[in-house]
Design a protein around this motif. Structure first.
Motif, PDB file in Angstrom:
ATOM      1  N   ASN A 274     -65.819 -57.391  16.407  1.00 21.46           N
ATOM      2  CA  ASN A 274     -66.778 -58.264  16.403  1.00 21.46           C
ATOM      3  C   ASN A 274     -66.626 -59.655  16.292  1.00 21.46           C
ATOM      4  O   ASN A 274     -67.416 -60.612  16.181  1.00 21.46           O
ATOM      5  CB  ASN A 274     -67.745 -57.719  15.330  1.00 21.46           C
ATOM      6  N   CYS A 275     -65.145 -59.944  16.206  1.00 20.89           N
ATOM      7  CA  CYS A 275     -64.761 -61.542  16.186  1.00 20.89           C
ATOM      8  C   CYS A 275     -63.449 -61.666  17.017  1.00 20.89           C
ATOM      9  O   CYS A 275     -62.658 -62.782  16.512  1.00 20.89           O
ATOM     10  CB  CYS A 275     -64.507 -61.852  14.606  1.00 20.89           C
ATOM     11  N   LEU A 276     -63.497 -61.280  17.955  1.00 22.56           N
ATOM     12  CA  LEU A 276     -62.392 -61.333  18.933  1.00 22.56           C
ATOM     13  C   LEU A 276     -62.453 -62.877  19.443  1.00 22.56           C
ATOM     14  O   LEU A 276     -63.562 -63.471  19.632  1.00 22.56           O
ATOM     15  CB  LEU A 276     -62.171 -60.512  20.356  1.00 22.56           C
ATOM     16  N   SER A 277     -61.396 -63.596  19.614  1.00 23.26           N
ATOM     17  CA  SER A 277     -61.241 -64.901  20.170  1.00 23.26           C
ATOM     18  C   SER A 277     -60.835 -65.022  21.567  1.00 23.26           C
ATOM     19  O   SER A 277     -60.102 -64.087  22.047  1.00 23.26           O
ATOM     20  CB  SER A 277     -60.109 -65.792  19.424  1.00 23.26           C
ATOM     21  N   ASN A 278     -61.620 -65.719  22.410  1.00 26.23           N
ATOM     22  CA  ASN A 278     -61.198 -65.838  23.809  1.00 26.23           C
ATOM     23  C   ASN A 278     -59.856 -66.788  23.777  1.00 26.23           C
ATOM     24  O   ASN A 278     -59.385 -66.944  25.096  1.00 26.23           O
ATOM     25  CB  ASN A 278     -62.409 -66.582  24.480  1.00 26.23           C
ATOM     26  N   ASN A 279     -59.316 -67.348  23.018  1.00 29.59           N
ATOM     27  CA  ASN A 279     -58.281 -68.341  22.855  1.00 29.59           C
ATOM     28  C   ASN A 279     -56.784 -67.605  22.961  1.00 29.59           C
ATOM     29  O   ASN A 279     -55.875 -67.986  23.378  1.00 29.59           O
ATOM     30  CB  ASN A 279     -58.289 -69.459  22.002  1.00 29.59           C
ATOM     31  N   LEU A 280     -56.987 -66.412  22.239  1.00 29.75           N
ATOM     32  CA  LEU A 280     -55.636 -65.741  22.000  1.00 29.75           C
ATOM     33  C   LEU A 280     -55.965 -64.339  21.600  1.00 29.75           C
ATOM     34  O   LEU A 280     -57.033 -64.110  21.181  1.00 29.75           O
ATOM     35  CB  LEU A 280     -54.746 -66.524  20.991  1.00 29.75           C
TER      36      LEU A 280
END
Lengths: 357, 357
Positions: free
Chosen positions: A289-295
């Motif tokens: 639920n808190c994945l980053s699109n940056n890494l």
């Protein structure tokens, strides 16, 4: 095969930006520089999604964090710092060193904070400021800045966001999301070499700056604002001209692509990477639920394996990826996909990873 | 005609250095970077003429000055600052902001301090430190650092020297001249773009650093030393990699020419410029006993004339020179001849000046 930096910063710098870095240095006390610096500062406003002036310091991102503490607060001020990894902890440490009373919310690594957790602390104590890391690179999580900003709108405390590794890849709307101090740096999603820190301050933030009693000279926001908001925009001390020229070119590229397209590209590439690596059996460290699109961070349990993958990726495939930080050293690999990242670079990384596993 | 910066910094950056600036960014947490950074730091020792480690900060020179105050002293410490122009005054101001008791020796602009003047103040008061600007760019004077160092050898106080615009053009021997903290920056005589500050600290200086109670995080010398003096030399926070690559190339050029030849070249070119401009009737601002080989300042009495010369030099001849600072604004021109300066560049400047007068 050209070397690529699939790291959470510094990231690969586009050729176009590198060429600008090699241009002759412009003397900064000239109209020529003021014009470029003025345009540059306007471009920074675009990526900060703000009407506030964005200050530029020759510094690492950490200098930007320190600057927020010494400009916004006074000794003994009580602040709340959300710690979701290494960089939240660093901000808390800076606060303590400058004699603030620092409360923390310590989130288990791999998770983000919730607005409820923050509300709870605000019910218990009076705070002068709340500090949240937008994109925590040590755990590859994103905190819900927009939602926190909605809550902070009604609070007197300042809302300070470290978006060193977020801004330029992830949506962050300084003005709409009620952020009072927003900090980033040149070498992450902004696609430029390291060496510049950027900070914007809201009107509420400027009021606090007027009251702050902590000593400051190099980081003095008021002095920087005064010479920036001038007919001929300037910096108080010698600016890192080459880095400004380079970053200016990177900002032009973002403008040309359009900020919303940039965010969309980051989203698509992140999804692509995660989909492909899932089929390889790689386990994502971060809570879904808190994945980053940056890494993206992957758990690598087996002793020595993370280091081996990292080393082989670099030696055989010319792709630099990162390992884990702090207690996750040796137990994680982290792949950055922010800034100048293309589908081809993701495919090349995936193909190399397949070989290494 | 290529544009040249005959200014007291930033100075003209050689093509060879600019090319390095355009190289792909190396990830700093790698052996590859550590090796370069280790060599780079050794080269810095050579130009600092010291055995002490030289710390590198992404910062303007002013950041280097601030770092010396916050690392070496504690609140209420009494220090003596020699003010021979803008930069001495800046150092004194930083000291006051960080709550030191700052005494100053205010030298009329255009003159340097004498050891006698310093001795007198030391007879009257007990100081924890003495701060002297080596080369004061606002007045084009050089202070007698060697002689002051001989006096300071017997004193307990730290001897701190701002050589931002001196080192690399003027002889300055950190170890032989008993300097405890020596500060410089990348964009002056070191021939690189702006954005890096360098600081070296003596053993006596490190003892003071252990006692200092001023808050510091970004500028923390002890932290920087710890990761630098490592098998794999590192920086505490993200280094400005491109600027390090560029400055490293500039330092190689100094090594190749040999430091004593570099000083000799600066001396000869300074003499050549002064001789030629004398025949033009230009009046040197600086007292003859403290002329700098790094830059020359000329008094231009007539209202508006300094600005007109400066502007014509740039527009017609593509040569950037500087005006006066503070109360000398509009009443002075300053010609920098430090770093990457050749006989041809001096001749071109002289020929252009002749046309402009």
């Amino acid at each position: 095969m050209e070397k690529i930096l699939m790291t959470p910063g510094p990231t690969t710098v586009p050729e176009r930006v590198l060429r600008k870095m090699a241009e002759p240095v412009i003397h900064h006390r000239t109209k020529e520089f003021s014009e470029i610096f003025g345009e540059f500062s306007e471009r920074l406003k675009y990526v900060f999604q703000t009407q506030n002036s964005v200050l530029t310091f020759p510094a690492a991102g950490t200098g930007g964090l320190e600057s927020a503490i010494v400009n916004m607060f006074s000794e003994e001020d009580r602040i709340l710092v959300v710690c979701t990894g290494v960089f939240g902890e660093r901000f808390a440490e800076i606060g303590r060193i400058f004699k603030l009373k620092v409360d923390t919310i310590n989130i288990p690594w791999g998770n983000c904070v919730t607005v409820e957790q923050i509300k709870e602390k605000f019910n218990e104590n009076e705070y002068k400021g709340l500090i949240v890391t937008h994109n925590e690179t040590s755990t590859a999580i994103v905190n819900p800045i927009k939602e926190i900003g909605e809550f902070m709108k009604e609070e007197e405390a300042l809302f300070i966001v470290d978006s060193v590794s977020g801004l330029g890849g992830l949506d962050i709307q300084m003005d709409n999301w009620n952020i009072d101090v927003l900090i980033t740096a040149s070498q992450k999603a902004l696609m430029a070499p390291p060496g510049l820190a950027f900070v914007a301050v809201s009107e509420k933030g400027w009021e606090s700056a007027n009251k702050s009693n902590l000593p400051k000279f190099y980081w003095d926001y008021k002095k920087a604002r005064k010479v920036l908001e001038n007919k001929n925009p300037q910096t108080p001390y010698t600016p890192a001209v080459s880095l400004i020229l380079g970053t200016n070119e990177a900002l032009k590229m973002i403008e040309e692509e359009g900020l919303s397209n940039v965010f969309k590209r980051h989203e698509l590439l992140a999804e692509k990477l995660r989909k492909e690596t899932k089929t390889m059996g790689l386990e994502i460290f971060t809570n879904a639920n808190c994945l980053s699109n940056n890494l993206t961070a992957y758990t690598i349990e087996q002793e020595g394996r993370a280091a081996a993958i990292k080393s082989r990726m670099e030696k055989e495939f010319n792709i630099v990826i990162a390992g884990g930080q702090a207690h996750l050293k040796g137990k994680m690999i982290r792949i950055g996909h922010m800034g100048y990242v293309t589908e081809e670079m993701i495919e090349r990384t995936v193909a190399a990873l397949k070989q290494c596993l």
